[in-house]
Motif scaffolding. Sequence first.
Motif, PDB file in Angstrom:
ATOM      1  N   CYS A  71      30.334 -52.839 148.881  1.00 51.31           N
ATOM      2  CA  CYS A  71      30.341 -51.497 148.289  1.00 51.31           C
ATOM      3  C   CYS A  71      30.705 -50.432 149.321  1.00 51.31           C
ATOM      4  O   CYS A  71      31.381 -49.458 148.999  1.00 51.31           O
ATOM      5  CB  CYS A  71      28.987 -51.177 147.676  1.00 51.31           C
ATOM      6  SG  CYS A  71      28.663 -52.076 146.161  1.00 51.31           S
ATOM      7  N   ARG A  72      30.270 -50.616 150.550  1.00 47.20           N
ATOM      8  CA  ARG A  72      30.594 -49.638 151.589  1.00 47.20           C
ATOM      9  C   ARG A  72      32.056 -49.723 152.000  1.00 47.20           C
ATOM     10  O   ARG A  72      32.659 -48.721 152.377  1.00 47.20           O
ATOM     11  CB  ARG A  72      29.707 -49.847 152.809  1.00 47.20           C
ATOM     12  CG  ARG A  72      28.284 -49.443 152.586  1.00 47.20           C
ATOM     13  CD  ARG A  72      27.455 -49.714 153.825  1.00 47.20           C
ATOM     14  NE  ARG A  72      26.063 -49.470 153.571  1.00 47.20           N
ATOM     15  CZ  ARG A  72      25.378 -48.488 154.124  1.00 47.20           C
ATOM     16  NH1 ARG A  72      25.976 -47.666 154.956  1.00 47.20           N
ATOM     17  NH2 ARG A  72      24.104 -48.335 153.844  1.00 47.20           N
ATOM     18  N   ASN A  73      32.608 -50.933 151.983  1.00 49.52           N
ATOM     19  CA  ASN A  73      34.002 -51.126 152.386  1.00 49.52           C
ATOM     20  C   ASN A  73      34.630 -52.159 151.450  1.00 49.52           C
ATOM     21  O   ASN A  73      34.620 -53.358 151.752  1.00 49.52           O
ATOM     22  CB  ASN A  73      34.054 -51.586 153.841  1.00 49.52           C
ATOM     23  CG  ASN A  73      35.454 -51.682 154.364  1.00 49.52           C
ATOM     24  OD1 ASN A  73      36.414 -51.307 153.692  1.00 49.52           O
ATOM     25  ND2 ASN A  73      35.595 -52.203 155.581  1.00 49.52           N
ATOM     26  N   PRO A  74      35.183 -51.726 150.323  1.00 47.57           N
ATOM     27  CA  PRO A  74      35.722 -52.679 149.343  1.00 47.57           C
ATOM     28  C   PRO A  74      36.857 -53.556 149.869  1.00 47.57           C
ATOM     29  O   PRO A  74      37.072 -54.659 149.390  1.00 47.57           O
ATOM     30  CB  PRO A  74      36.215 -51.786 148.204  1.00 47.57           C
ATOM     31  CG  PRO A  74      35.468 -50.516 148.359  1.00 47.57           C
ATOM     32  CD  PRO A  74      35.215 -50.365 149.819  1.00 47.57           C
ATOM     33  N   SER A  75      37.556 -53.102 150.882  1.00 51.22           N
ATOM     34  CA  SER A  75      38.654 -53.919 151.408  1.00 51.22           C
ATOM     35  C   SER A  75      38.141 -55.124 152.207  1.00 51.22           C
ATOM     36  O   SER A  75      38.918 -56.038 152.505  1.00 51.22           O
ATOM     37  CB  SER A  75      39.574 -53.067 152.282  1.00 51.22           C
ATOM     38  OG  SER A  75      38.870 -52.605 153.415  1.00 51.22           O
ATOM     39  N   SER A  76      36.865 -55.155 152.530  1.00 53.02           N
ATOM     40  CA  SER A  76      36.314 -56.277 153.293  1.00 53.02           C
ATOM     41  C   SER A  76      35.759 -57.381 152.393  1.00 53.02           C
ATOM     42  O   SER A  76      35.106 -58.296 152.891  1.00 53.02           O
ATOM     43  CB  SER A  76      35.205 -55.780 154.223  1.00 53.02           C
ATOM     44  OG  SER A  76      34.088 -55.387 153.453  1.00 53.02           O
ATOM     45  N   ALA A  77      36.023 -57.318 151.107  1.00 53.16           N
ATOM     46  CA  ALA A  77      35.460 -58.297 150.170  1.00 53.16           C
ATOM     47  C   ALA A  77      35.901 -59.721 150.509  1.00 53.16           C
ATOM     48  O   ALA A  77      35.103 -60.659 150.432  1.00 53.16           O
ATOM     49  CB  ALA A  77      35.847 -57.947 148.739  1.00 53.16           C
ATOM     50  N   LYS A  78      37.155 -59.895 150.900  1.00 46.85           N
ATOM     51  CA  LYS A  78      37.631 -61.247 151.214  1.00 46.85           C
ATOM     52  C   LYS A  78      36.982 -61.791 152.484  1.00 46.85           C
ATOM     53  O   LYS A  78      36.708 -62.982 152.579  1.00 46.85           O
ATOM     54  CB  LYS A  78      39.154 -61.248 151.366  1.00 46.85           C
ATOM     55  CG  LYS A  78      39.866 -61.048 150.051  1.00 46.85           C
ATOM     56  CD  LYS A  78      41.348 -61.154 150.205  1.00 46.85           C
ATOM     57  CE  LYS A  78      42.012 -60.958 148.849  1.00 46.85           C
ATOM     58  NZ  LYS A  78      43.462 -61.080 148.933  1.00 46.85           N
ATOM     59  N   GLU A  79      36.717 -60.910 153.453  1.00 49.44           N
ATOM     60  CA  GLU A  79      36.093 -61.357 154.702  1.00 49.44           C
ATOM     61  C   GLU A  79      34.601 -61.631 154.520  1.00 49.44           C
ATOM     62  O   GLU A  79      34.030 -62.448 155.227  1.00 49.44           O
ATOM     63  CB  GLU A  79      36.293 -60.320 155.819  1.00 49.44           C
ATOM     64  CG  GLU A  79      37.715 -60.193 156.310  1.00 49.44           C
ATOM     65  CD  GLU A  79      38.559 -59.281 155.429  1.00 49.44           C
ATOM     66  OE1 GLU A  79      37.980 -58.485 154.666  1.00 49.44           O
ATOM     67  OE2 GLU A  79      39.785 -59.377 155.489  1.00 49.44           O
ATOM     68  N   VAL A  80      33.960 -60.967 153.579  1.00 47.95           N
ATOM     69  CA  VAL A  80      32.530 -61.126 153.361  1.00 47.95           C
ATOM     70  C   VAL A  80      32.243 -62.314 152.452  1.00 47.95           C
ATOM     71  O   VAL A  80      31.212 -62.976 152.586  1.00 47.95           O
ATOM     72  CB  VAL A  80      31.933 -59.823 152.769  1.00 47.95           C
ATOM     73  CG1 VAL A  80      30.501 -60.016 152.322  1.00 47.95           C
ATOM     74  CG2 VAL A  80      32.027 -58.696 153.779  1.00 47.95           C
ATOM     75  N   ASN A  81      33.156 -62.640 151.559  1.00 47.53           N
ATOM     76  CA  ASN A  81      32.908 -63.652 150.531  1.00 47.53           C
ATOM     77  C   ASN A  81      32.656 -65.045 151.114  1.00 47.53           C
ATOM     78  O   ASN A  81      31.704 -65.719 150.723  1.00 47.53           O
ATOM     79  CB  ASN A  81      34.072 -63.685 149.547  1.00 47.53           C
ATOM     80  CG  ASN A  81      33.751 -64.457 148.297  1.00 47.53           C
ATOM     81  OD1 ASN A  81      32.599 -64.584 147.922  1.00 47.53           O
ATOM     82  ND2 ASN A  81      34.771 -64.979 147.651  1.00 47.53           N
TER      83      ASN A  81
END
Length: 111
Positions: A71-81
Amino acid sequence: MSKRIIAPIVALATVLLLPALALAAPAAEGAAPAPVNELVALAMCLGIGLAALGGALGQGRAAAAAFEGICRNPSSAKEVNTPFILGLAFIESLVIFALVVDLLLLGKVGG
């Protein structure tokens, strides 16, 4: 009392007491009562109950942290998943190990 205090107490009582009640259920009529080592049965109840409780709390905290980061950085979704799914698998594996230990203890409960 607030819900923040009551909810964990109810969850802990449910996780710890329901397996104990199931093991303490009377035998069917006409069936010979099986000799039970009460300490092993108690260890089984506490072991799987605490493992499930700890695993659920760990998975909830991991999911909350992952979703907050996304939520804080939506572009990091792939790195967090990927680390998130891997972490959930490790948390769940600990609960499965507790289940295996409880199944091994199950052989010691009956006479």
